[in-house]
Motif scaffolding. Structure first.
Motif, PDB file in Angstrom:
ATOM      1  N   THR A 147      10.593-102.511 -54.920  1.00  0.00           N
ATOM      2  CA  THR A 147      10.177-101.262 -55.668  1.00  0.00           C
ATOM      3  C   THR A 147      10.109-100.459 -54.029  1.00  0.00           C
ATOM      4  O   THR A 147       9.070-101.093 -53.383  1.00  0.00           O
ATOM      5  N   ALA A 157      18.238-104.592 -58.123  1.00  0.00           N
ATOM      6  CA  ALA A 157      18.310-103.478 -59.233  1.00  0.00           C
ATOM      7  C   ALA A 157      16.806-102.924 -57.768  1.00  0.00           C
ATOM      8  O   ALA A 157      16.392-103.330 -57.532  1.00  0.00           O
ATOM      9  N   ALA A 158      16.480-101.664 -58.412  1.00  0.00           N
ATOM     10  CA  ALA A 158      15.482-101.159 -57.580  1.00  0.00           C
ATOM     11  C   ALA A 158      14.525 -99.649 -58.332  1.00  0.00           C
ATOM     12  O   ALA A 158      15.785 -98.754 -59.070  1.00  0.00           O
ATOM     13  N   LYS A 159      13.406 -99.722 -57.509  1.00  0.00           N
ATOM     14  CA  LYS A 159      13.196 -98.402 -58.442  1.00  0.00           C
ATOM     15  C   LYS A 159      11.953 -97.722 -57.117  1.00  0.00           C
ATOM     16  O   LYS A 159      11.448 -98.186 -56.076  1.00  0.00           O
ATOM     17  N   THR A 160      12.035 -96.093 -57.005  1.00  0.00           N
ATOM     18  CA  THR A 160      11.176 -94.909 -56.810  1.00  0.00           C
ATOM     19  C   THR A 160       9.879 -95.434 -57.204  1.00  0.00           C
ATOM     20  O   THR A 160       9.575 -94.619 -59.126  1.00  0.00           O
ATOM     21  N   GLU A 203      16.633 -92.199 -49.633  1.00  0.00           N
ATOM     22  CA  GLU A 203      17.614 -91.741 -49.465  1.00  0.00           C
ATOM     23  C   GLU A 203      18.183 -91.687 -48.650  1.00  0.00           C
ATOM     24  O   GLU A 203      19.695 -92.078 -49.208  1.00  0.00           O
ATOM     25  N   LEU A 262      19.396 -95.550 -49.129  1.00  0.00           N
ATOM     26  CA  LEU A 262      19.931 -95.786 -50.844  1.00  0.00           C
ATOM     27  C   LEU A 262      21.111 -95.400 -50.920  1.00  0.00           C
ATOM     28  O   LEU A 262      21.795 -96.240 -51.971  1.00  0.00           O
ATOM     29  N   GLN A 263      21.784 -94.452 -50.402  1.00  0.00           N
ATOM     30  CA  GLN A 263      22.695 -93.735 -50.878  1.00  0.00           C
ATOM     31  C   GLN A 263      24.401 -94.051 -51.526  1.00  0.00           C
ATOM     32  O   GLN A 263      24.857 -94.185 -52.161  1.00  0.00           O
ATOM     33  N   ARG A 266      24.401 -97.698 -51.855  1.00  0.00           N
ATOM     34  CA  ARG A 266      24.126 -99.201 -52.505  1.00  0.00           C
ATOM     35  C   ARG A 266      24.947 -98.565 -54.282  1.00  0.00           C
ATOM     36  O   ARG A 266      25.050 -97.687 -54.495  1.00  0.00           O
ATOM     37  N   LEU A 306      19.194 -97.684 -59.455  1.00  0.00           N
ATOM     38  CA  LEU A 306      18.471 -96.873 -59.191  1.00  0.00           C
ATOM     39  C   LEU A 306      17.991 -96.495 -59.952  1.00  0.00           C
ATOM     40  O   LEU A 306      18.546 -95.429 -60.393  1.00  0.00           O
ATOM     41  N   VAL A 349      14.911 -93.719 -60.627  1.00  0.00           N
ATOM     42  CA  VAL A 349      14.154 -92.331 -59.966  1.00  0.00           C
ATOM     43  C   VAL A 349      13.103 -91.613 -60.391  1.00  0.00           C
ATOM     44  O   VAL A 349      13.769 -92.363 -61.659  1.00  0.00           O
TER      45      VAL A 349
END
Length: 104
Positions: free
Chosen positions: A9, A76-79, A92, A95-96, A98, A102, A104
């Motif tokens: 996160t 996995a990821a979240k913002t 940005e 992570l662009q 990866r 994701l 967002v």
């Protein structure tokens, strides 16, 4: 026993515990993930409201992010709250390329 997926996160910290990285990490634990965080802002808040916000320098946000990405197999990821245009830009760029999902 299987290794839990590493979930990242990138968000603000809610000192009241009801939102931000605190809520994200609780959710990741409940779904069986290994939660990791990059803190983009610190808040002074409770259930009545937000009393203050402090953001780290964008370079430190980038340092946190690179260190986590270099050291863990992120699945996995979240913002969440990214606070400023400068922080959005460094996140940005980091992570662009990866390949993990994701949110967002």
């Amino acid at each position: 026993m299987a290794t839990p997926p590493c979930i990242l996160t990138v968000a603000g910290s809610d000192s009241g515990g009801g939102a931000g990285i605190q809520a994200d990490l609780k959710t990741m634990t409940v779904i069986g993930g290994f939660g990791m965080s990059v803190i983009t802002a610190l808040t002074a808040q409770n259930g009545l409201g937000v009393d203050g916000i402090h953001a780290p320098e964008p370079g430190f946000v980038l340092q946190q992010l690179r260190t986590v990405l270099d050291g863990f197999p992120v699945a996995a990821a979240k913002t969440g709250m990214l606070f400023s245009a400068e922080i959005i830009e460094v996140v940005e760029k980091a992570l662009q390329d990866r390949l993990f999902p994701l949110v967002v």
